[in-house]
Design a protein around this motif. Structure first.
Motif, short mmCIF file in Angstrom:
data_model
loop_
_atom_site.label_atom_id
_atom_site.label_comp_id
_atom_site.label_asym_id
_atom_site.label_seq_id
_atom_site.Cartn_x
_atom_site.Cartn_y
_atom_site.Cartn_z
N PRO A 212 0.83 -1.19 0.00
CA PRO A 212 0.00 0.00 0.00
C PRO A 212 0.87 1.25 0.00
O PRO A 212 2.09 1.18 0.06
CB PRO A 212 -0.79 -0.15 1.30
N LEU A 213 0.23 2.42 -0.04
CA LEU A 213 0.97 3.67 -0.19
C LEU A 213 1.89 3.96 0.98
O LEU A 213 2.85 4.70 0.84
CB LEU A 213 -0.02 4.83 -0.34
N ASP A 214 1.61 3.40 2.18
CA ASP A 214 2.36 3.81 3.36
C ASP A 214 3.56 2.92 3.66
O ASP A 214 4.19 3.08 4.69
CB ASP A 214 1.44 3.85 4.58
N VAL A 215 3.89 1.94 2.79
CA VAL A 215 5.03 1.08 3.06
C VAL A 215 5.94 1.02 1.85
O VAL A 215 5.58 1.41 0.75
CB VAL A 215 4.59 -0.35 3.45
N SER A 216 7.15 0.51 2.08
CA SER A 216 8.11 0.32 0.99
C SER A 216 8.51 -1.14 0.95
O SER A 216 8.39 -1.86 1.93
CB SER A 216 9.33 1.21 1.19
N SER A 217 9.00 -1.59 -0.21
CA SER A 217 9.38 -2.99 -0.38
C SER A 217 10.83 -3.05 -0.85
O SER A 217 11.21 -2.35 -1.78
CB SER A 217 8.47 -3.66 -1.42
N LYS A 218 11.61 -3.87 -0.18
CA LYS A 218 13.03 -3.99 -0.54
C LYS A 218 13.30 -5.41 -1.00
O LYS A 218 13.21 -6.36 -0.23
CB LYS A 218 13.92 -3.64 0.65
N ALA A 219 13.62 -5.56 -2.29
CA ALA A 219 14.01 -6.85 -2.86
C ALA A 219 15.52 -6.97 -2.81
O ALA A 219 16.21 -6.14 -2.21
CB ALA A 219 13.48 -6.97 -4.29
N ASN A 220 16.06 -8.01 -3.45
CA ASN A 220 17.51 -8.24 -3.40
C ASN A 220 18.31 -7.05 -3.94
O ASN A 220 19.36 -6.71 -3.42
CB ASN A 220 17.86 -9.49 -4.19
N HIS A 221 17.82 -6.43 -4.99
CA HIS A 221 18.59 -5.38 -5.64
C HIS A 221 17.80 -4.09 -5.81
O HIS A 221 18.24 -3.20 -6.53
CB HIS A 221 19.06 -5.86 -7.02
N LEU A 223 14.81 -1.09 -4.09
CA LEU A 223 13.90 -0.53 -3.11
C LEU A 223 12.72 0.06 -3.89
O LEU A 223 12.91 0.90 -4.77
CB LEU A 223 14.59 0.57 -2.30
N VAL A 224 11.51 -0.41 -3.59
CA VAL A 224 10.31 0.01 -4.32
C VAL A 224 9.34 0.67 -3.35
O VAL A 224 9.05 0.11 -2.29
CB VAL A 224 9.63 -1.20 -5.00
N PHE A 225 8.86 1.85 -3.70
CA PHE A 225 7.90 2.52 -2.83
C PHE A 225 7.05 3.50 -3.64
O PHE A 225 7.44 3.95 -4.71
CB PHE A 225 8.60 3.26 -1.67
N TRP A 226 5.88 3.81 -3.10
CA TRP A 226 5.00 4.80 -3.69
C TRP A 226 5.49 6.19 -3.30
O TRP A 226 5.59 6.51 -2.13
CB TRP A 226 3.57 4.61 -3.21
N GLN A 227 5.76 7.04 -4.31
CA GLN A 227 6.08 8.43 -4.02
C GLN A 227 4.82 9.25 -3.79
O GLN A 227 4.83 10.22 -3.04
CB GLN A 227 6.87 9.04 -5.19
N SER A 228 3.77 8.88 -4.49
CA SER A 228 2.47 9.53 -4.33
C SER A 228 1.43 8.56 -4.83
O SER A 228 1.75 7.41 -5.17
CB SER A 228 2.41 10.84 -5.13
N VAL A 232 5.26 5.32 -8.61
CA VAL A 232 6.05 4.33 -7.88
C VAL A 232 7.52 4.56 -8.21
O VAL A 232 7.88 4.74 -9.38
CB VAL A 232 5.64 2.90 -8.27
N GLN A 233 8.37 4.59 -7.19
CA GLN A 233 9.80 4.81 -7.39
C GLN A 233 10.55 3.50 -7.16
O GLN A 233 10.26 2.75 -6.22
CB GLN A 233 10.31 5.87 -6.40
N VAL A 234 11.50 3.19 -8.05
CA VAL A 234 12.33 2.00 -7.92
C VAL A 234 13.79 2.43 -7.92
O VAL A 234 14.28 2.98 -8.92
CB VAL A 234 12.08 1.01 -9.08
N HIS A 235 14.49 2.19 -6.82
CA HIS A 235 15.93 2.48 -6.72
C HIS A 235 16.68 1.16 -6.65
O HIS A 235 16.39 0.32 -5.81
CB HIS A 235 16.22 3.33 -5.47
N THR A 236 17.65 0.97 -7.54
CA THR A 236 18.40 -0.28 -7.58
C THR A 236 19.78 -0.11 -6.98
O THR A 236 20.31 0.99 -6.86
CB THR A 236 18.54 -0.78 -9.03
N SER A 237 20.39 -1.24 -6.66
CA SER A 237 21.73 -1.23 -6.08
C SER A 237 22.81 -1.04 -7.14
O SER A 237 23.96 -0.83 -6.82
CB SER A 237 21.97 -2.55 -5.33
N PHE A 238 22.44 -1.13 -8.42
CA PHE A 238 23.42 -1.01 -9.49
C PHE A 238 23.31 0.30 -10.26
O PHE A 238 23.84 0.43 -11.36
CB PHE A 238 23.31 -2.21 -10.45
N GLY A 239 22.61 1.28 -9.69
CA GLY A 239 22.63 2.63 -10.24
C GLY A 239 21.54 2.98 -11.22
O GLY A 239 21.46 4.14 -11.65
#
Length: 473
Positions: A212-221, A223-228, A232-239
């Motif tokens: 849901p909008l109030d949590v974030s999810s972190k997979a192996n590589h 970080l996924v979260f709702w910005q609004s 949805v924002q996805v930040h990876t460990s490889f840039g």
């Protein structure tokens, strides 16, 4: 959730020296540390529609009644006969029924299991559901017991949910703070779940995550979260970072760090600071046409491209009129004209809008939003363009629309510990969020900080005092 325990109301999860009560999907479960048993029940309007008692194997020889006897192994009718409760010991109602199409349809798929007993179970089903035809609980409880009786090897085990529209999910739902709450062989049980989002991370393997909008999810590589409510924002460990616009239409924005210079290829170009070779195809040929370039990188069956011409003259005139707001030298977008030319955006807007079909306004607003977002990424604020173009967004509950939604430390969950959304840098996004001074709770509404629940481990407690190990905190 609140339950009554010895005349006291307690919030779940409830931990005591001798017992633990917690949510189990749409059910509630009590686990005893004194006796090796657990009780699971489901509360519905008007009472409880299902109760299940589970015993550890070492107690099985001491049981009697409908939970089983060690002397009766396979003959279920014998077990029922020996365990009948006297009629004056429990409340019953007259076995009244009428023909029920849902019962007969469902049980037609269990012939391989029930065989000659099918007519008897049809009668039981119609007696159970009679006068409760409008209830979503009674039928599902009955159908589930039939499925349990038939077992995993039968056809009905794999198809009964689609036949009856009774929902199912994991007993302990994966959360962003605890993505693997139980072993992989956990029992499937009815529950409400989040829609899944498929994200490609790392080596290209698809990982599914939901939140849901109030949590974030972190997979192996990643970080996924709702910005609004829209992004949805996805930040990876490889840039490689991704910003996914979920509404009014899905659009993906990809960015890469400088250490990827010359190492990239595909639809986003090669990031070598030379714009003349960005249209390099998958075969290494530099194309002049964006269409030919993009088709060379298609994977699997792709839909037809947006036509370069409009479907009819009236649609083209309408689209050109509405999209011309981008070119107005004194209009809402004029502030950005000196930074980003509008010609490409205007052409794309006309093509997209005039070929849109029924959702013309949605396509128009998505096209105008693309230009506004490009301006915002350069720090150019074009003003309230949505109001000026009749593209306003309606927010749910008490959320408010903003062109610069802040996610860092703006949820109730973030009050408990470090908020992973505070680290990544991202371009400003629009959408629905909480006004200053409030936090987003797990009910997807904004609440004052003092009214937020307290999160701990894999559970949450309502605001106010709680009871842990018999002590009030």
């Amino acid at each position: 959730m609140i339950v009554t325990l010895c005349a006291d109301s307690v919030s779940l999860p409830y931990d005591h020296t001798y017992q633990h009560i917690f949510n189990y999907g749409i059910y509630t479960r009590l686990r005893s540390s004194l006796l090796p048993l657990s009780v699971t029940w489901r509360s519905v309007p008007g009472g409880i529609d299902a109760v299940q008692v589970e015993l550890e194997q070492k107690l099985s020889t001491d049981t009697s009644g409908l939970c089983g006897k060690h002397t009766v192994t396979e003959d279920q009718q014998q077990l029922i006969t020996e365990s009948v409760i006297p009629e004056d010991a429990c409340r019953t109602r007259d076995p009244v029924s009428k023909e029920n199409e849902e019962c007969r349809t469902f049980l037609s798929y269990t012939l391989d299991c029930l065989q000659a007993q099918t007519p008897r179970y049809i009668q039981l089903c119609e007696e159970n559901i009679y006068r409760y035809e409008g209830s979503e609980y009674i039928g599902c409880a009955f159908f589930k017991e039939i499925v349990r009786l038939c077992g995993k090897e039968r056809f009905i085990w794999h198809h009964w949910r689609s036949l009856t529209k009774c929902d199912e999910g994991q007993a302990f739902l994966p959360s962003c703070s605890n993505p693997n709450p139980t072993p992989s062989n956990q029992e499937l049980i009815s529950s409400c779940v989040c829609p899944e989002v498929c994200v490609k991370v790392g080596n290209g393997d698809a990982q599914r995550t939901s939140a849901p909008l109030d949590v974030s999810s972190k997979a192996n590589h990643a970080l996924v979260f709702w910005q609004s409510s829209m992004y949805v924002q996805v930040h990876t460990s490889f840039g490689m970072n991704f910003q996914v616009q979920m509404s009014p239409e899905i659009q993906v924005y990809v960015s890469a760090t400088r250490n990827h210079t010359g190492l990239l290829s595909g639809l986003c170009g090669n990031n070598n600071d030379d714009t003349t070779d960005d249209f390099t195809t998958s075969s290494g040929i530099i194309e002049n046409s964006a269409q030919s370039f993009s088709r060379s990188w298609s994977v699997g069956p792709c839909g037809v491209d947006i036509p370069s011409s409009c479907s009819n003259t009236d649609a083209e005139m309408y689209a050109d009129d509405k999209c011309s707001v981008l070119n107005n030298p004194t209009g809402i977008f004029a502030e950005c004209h000196g930074h980003i030319p509008t010609d490409h955006y205007h052409t794309a807007c006309v093509q997209r809008t005039c070929n849109c079909g029924r959702s013309v306004t949605q396509c128009l607003c998505a096209a105008l939003g693309s230009y506004a977002k490009a301006c915002a990424a350069l720090g150019v604020v074009v003003g309230d363009w949505r109001k000026a173009t009749n593209c306003t967004v309606t927010c749910q509950k008490n959320l408010e629309f903003s062109y610069n939604v802040q996610t860092c430390n703006h949820t109730c969950r973030s009050l408990t510990g470090a908020d992973p959304r505070c680290g990544p840098d991202g371009a400003p996004v629009e959408g629905c969020g909480c006004p200053e001074g409030t936090n987003l709770n797990n009910g997807q509404s904004c609440t004052p900080k003092a009214e937020c629940p307290c999160y701990h481990h894999d559970g949450a407690a309502a605001p106010g005092p709680v009871i842990i190990d018999g002590r009030k905190w």
